[in-house]
Scaffold this motif. Structure first.
Motif, PDB file in Angstrom:
ATOM      1  N   LYS A 222      -4.360 -13.394 -51.356  1.00  0.00           N
ATOM      2  CA  LYS A 222      -4.161 -12.015 -50.910  1.00  0.00           C
ATOM      3  C   LYS A 222      -3.724 -11.927 -49.451  1.00  0.00           C
ATOM      4  CE  LYS A 222      -6.181  -7.504 -50.700  1.00  0.00           C
ATOM      5  NZ  LYS A 222      -7.257  -6.632 -50.614  1.00  0.00           N
ATOM      6  N   GLY A 223      -4.212 -12.802 -48.613  1.00  0.00           N
ATOM      7  CA  GLY A 223      -3.901 -12.739 -47.193  1.00  0.00           C
ATOM      8  C   GLY A 223      -2.667 -13.504 -46.765  1.00  0.00           C
ATOM      9  N   ALA A 224      -1.818 -13.926 -47.714  1.00  0.00           N
ATOM     10  CA  ALA A 224      -0.598 -14.662 -47.361  1.00  0.00           C
ATOM     11  C   ALA A 224       0.536 -13.667 -47.137  1.00  0.00           C
ATOM     12  CB  ALA A 224      -0.233 -15.648 -48.462  1.00  0.00           C
ATOM     13  N   ALA A 225       1.351 -13.905 -46.116  1.00  0.00           N
ATOM     14  CA  ALA A 225       2.410 -12.973 -45.709  1.00  0.00           C
ATOM     15  C   ALA A 225       3.670 -13.131 -46.563  1.00  0.00           C
ATOM     16  CB  ALA A 225       2.752 -13.193 -44.240  1.00  0.00           C
ATOM     17  N   PRO A 226       3.937 -12.158 -47.453  1.00  0.00           N
ATOM     18  CA  PRO A 226       5.152 -12.217 -48.268  1.00  0.00           C
ATOM     19  C   PRO A 226       6.302 -11.459 -47.597  1.00  0.00           C
ATOM     20  CG  PRO A 226       3.802 -10.431 -49.034  1.00  0.00           C
ATOM     21  CD  PRO A 226       3.074 -11.063 -47.856  1.00  0.00           C
ATOM     22  N   LEU A 227       7.463 -11.536 -48.197  1.00  0.00           N
ATOM     23  CA  LEU A 227       8.570 -10.689 -47.758  1.00  0.00           C
ATOM     24  C   LEU A 227       8.203  -9.228 -47.989  1.00  0.00           C
ATOM     25  CD1 LEU A 227      11.757 -12.472 -49.197  1.00  0.00           C
ATOM     26  CD2 LEU A 227      11.265 -12.029 -46.781  1.00  0.00           C
ATOM     27  N   HIS A 228       8.691  -8.356 -47.151  1.00  0.00           N
ATOM     28  CA  HIS A 228       8.622  -6.898 -47.296  1.00  0.00           C
ATOM     29  C   HIS A 228       7.233  -6.277 -47.206  1.00  0.00           C
ATOM     30  CE1 HIS A 228      12.517  -7.990 -49.241  1.00  0.00           C
ATOM     31  NE2 HIS A 228      12.904  -7.139 -48.314  1.00  0.00           N
ATOM     32  N   ARG A 229       6.233  -7.007 -46.741  1.00  0.00           N
ATOM     33  CA  ARG A 229       4.897  -6.437 -46.569  1.00  0.00           C
ATOM     34  C   ARG A 229       4.641  -6.310 -45.073  1.00  0.00           C
ATOM     35  NH1 ARG A 229       0.573  -7.377 -50.016  1.00  0.00           N
ATOM     36  NH2 ARG A 229       2.159  -7.106 -51.584  1.00  0.00           N
ATOM     37  N   TRP A 230       4.100  -5.191 -44.651  1.00  0.00           N
ATOM     38  CA  TRP A 230       3.760  -5.005 -43.241  1.00  0.00           C
ATOM     39  C   TRP A 230       2.585  -5.899 -42.891  1.00  0.00           C
ATOM     40  CZ3 TRP A 230       6.821  -2.596 -39.901  1.00  0.00           C
ATOM     41  CH2 TRP A 230       7.793  -1.740 -40.417  1.00  0.00           C
ATOM     42  N   LEU A 231       2.639  -6.485 -41.708  1.00  0.00           N
ATOM     43  CA  LEU A 231       1.547  -7.325 -41.257  1.00  0.00           C
ATOM     44  C   LEU A 231       1.353  -7.152 -39.763  1.00  0.00           C
ATOM     45  CD1 LEU A 231       2.518 -10.284 -39.702  1.00  0.00           C
ATOM     46  CD2 LEU A 231       3.696 -10.379 -41.871  1.00  0.00           C
ATOM     47  N   HIS A 232       0.169  -7.490 -39.324  1.00  0.00           N
ATOM     48  CA  HIS A 232      -0.170  -7.482 -37.897  1.00  0.00           C
ATOM     49  C   HIS A 232      -0.378  -8.937 -37.512  1.00  0.00           C
ATOM     50  CE1 HIS A 232      -1.150  -3.076 -37.866  1.00  0.00           C
ATOM     51  NE2 HIS A 232      -1.172  -3.340 -39.167  1.00  0.00           N
ATOM     52  N   TYR A 233       0.179  -9.337 -36.367  1.00  0.00           N
ATOM     53  CA  TYR A 233       0.012 -10.714 -35.911  1.00  0.00           C
ATOM     54  C   TYR A 233      -0.196 -10.737 -34.412  1.00  0.00           C
ATOM     55  CZ  TYR A 233       4.625 -11.120 -33.729  1.00  0.00           C
ATOM     56  OH  TYR A 233       5.708 -10.970 -32.898  1.00  0.00           O
ATOM     57  N   VAL A 234      -0.793 -11.835 -33.961  1.00  0.00           N
ATOM     58  CA  VAL A 234      -0.907 -12.074 -32.526  1.00  0.00           C
ATOM     59  C   VAL A 234      -0.111 -13.323 -32.207  1.00  0.00           C
ATOM     60  CG1 VAL A 234      -3.099 -10.886 -32.127  1.00  0.00           C
ATOM     61  CG2 VAL A 234      -3.111 -13.292 -32.784  1.00  0.00           C
ATOM     62  N   ASP A 235       0.343 -13.330 -30.992  1.00  0.00           N
ATOM     63  CA  ASP A 235       1.179 -14.387 -30.468  1.00  0.00           C
ATOM     64  C   ASP A 235       0.374 -15.019 -29.349  1.00  0.00           C
ATOM     65  OD1 ASP A 235       3.059 -15.519 -28.603  1.00  0.00           O
ATOM     66  OD2 ASP A 235       4.636 -14.340 -29.540  1.00  0.00           O
ATOM     67  N   GLY A 236       0.454 -16.310 -29.182  1.00  0.00           N
ATOM     68  CA  GLY A 236      -0.285 -16.988 -28.126  1.00  0.00           C
ATOM     69  C   GLY A 236       0.023 -16.465 -26.733  1.00  0.00           C
ATOM     70  N   ARG A 237       1.098 -15.712 -26.592  1.00  0.00           N
ATOM     71  CA  ARG A 237       1.482 -15.177 -25.283  1.00  0.00           C
ATOM     72  C   ARG A 237       0.822 -13.847 -24.959  1.00  0.00           C
ATOM     73  NH1 ARG A 237       7.919 -16.210 -25.972  1.00  0.00           N
ATOM     74  NH2 ARG A 237       7.772 -18.471 -26.069  1.00  0.00           N
ATOM     75  N   SER A 238       0.341 -13.157 -25.983  1.00  0.00           N
ATOM     76  CA  SER A 238      -0.262 -11.841 -25.759  1.00  0.00           C
ATOM     77  C   SER A 238      -1.345 -11.599 -26.800  1.00  0.00           C
ATOM     78  CB  SER A 238       0.817 -10.756 -25.888  1.00  0.00           C
ATOM     79  OG  SER A 238       0.230  -9.477 -25.926  1.00  0.00           O
ATOM     80  N   PRO A 239      -2.526 -11.155 -26.375  1.00  0.00           N
ATOM     81  CA  PRO A 239      -3.595 -10.899 -27.339  1.00  0.00           C
ATOM     82  C   PRO A 239      -3.392  -9.583 -28.108  1.00  0.00           C
ATOM     83  CG  PRO A 239      -4.330 -10.341 -25.137  1.00  0.00           C
ATOM     84  CD  PRO A 239      -2.952 -10.920 -24.998  1.00  0.00           C
ATOM     85  N   GLN A 240      -2.436  -8.770 -27.685  1.00  0.00           N
ATOM     86  CA  GLN A 240      -2.184  -7.477 -28.333  1.00  0.00           C
ATOM     87  C   GLN A 240      -1.464  -7.684 -29.671  1.00  0.00           C
ATOM     88  OE1 GLN A 240      -3.318  -4.624 -27.120  1.00  0.00           O
ATOM     89  NE2 GLN A 240      -2.516  -3.504 -28.851  1.00  0.00           N
TER      90      GLN A 240
END
Length: 141
Positions: free
Chosen positions: A59-77
């Motif tokens: 369920k938690g795997a990122a497919p095409l066309h699904r909205w997701l929230h992610y963090v990048d090592g450069r910014s915690p936002q």
């Protein structure tokens, strides 16, 4: 679940999970492209992907066309994006091409798992999906 036959080992990369449909779509997309740059990175990811039958993808795997929230090592936002095919990309609308470094790095990655990835400058980057939106919930197309 099945794994594609040609698996490249990346000890620092967690497993990624793709539906057979997404895997086929992405394989066709990069099939004739030179194995370099982002297309080469996506080809590597497709080779090591765990291919899932319908309803079998975590369920938690990122497919095409699904909205997701992610963090990048450069910014915690956290940032909210949708991984799409190149012709659907619209950065102002948050629609990121799977042939971008962020899109190729996040596709198939499971919530909470971090991938060490290279950005266009060659610098290391860490990408972590923190929430994959359910399409039936408000805000989850």
């Amino acid at each position: 679940m099945t794994q594609s036959t040609a698996r490249t080992t990346h000890p620092s990369r967690p497993d990624i999970f793709l539906s057979a449909k997404d895997h086929q779509t992405l394989s066709r997309l990069v099939g004739d492209m030179p194995a370099e740059g982002v297309a080469g990175l996506l080809q590597e990811e497709l080779e090591r992907a765990v291919i899932c039958e319908p309803g079998d993808r975590p369920k938690g795997a990122a497919p095409l066309h699904r909205w997701l929230h992610y963090v990048d090592g450069r910014s915690p936002q956290p940032r909210r994006i949708q991984i799409v095919l190149p012709n659907e990309a619209d950065i102002d609308a948050g629609k990121v091409s799977v042939l971008s470094y962020v899109g190729a790095g996040l596709i198939g990655l499971v919530e909470g798992h971090t991938i060490a990835w290279t950005d266009p400058s060659g610098a290391d980057r860490r990408l972590t999906p923190v929430m994959i939106e359910d399409p039936e919930t408000p805000g989850g197309d």
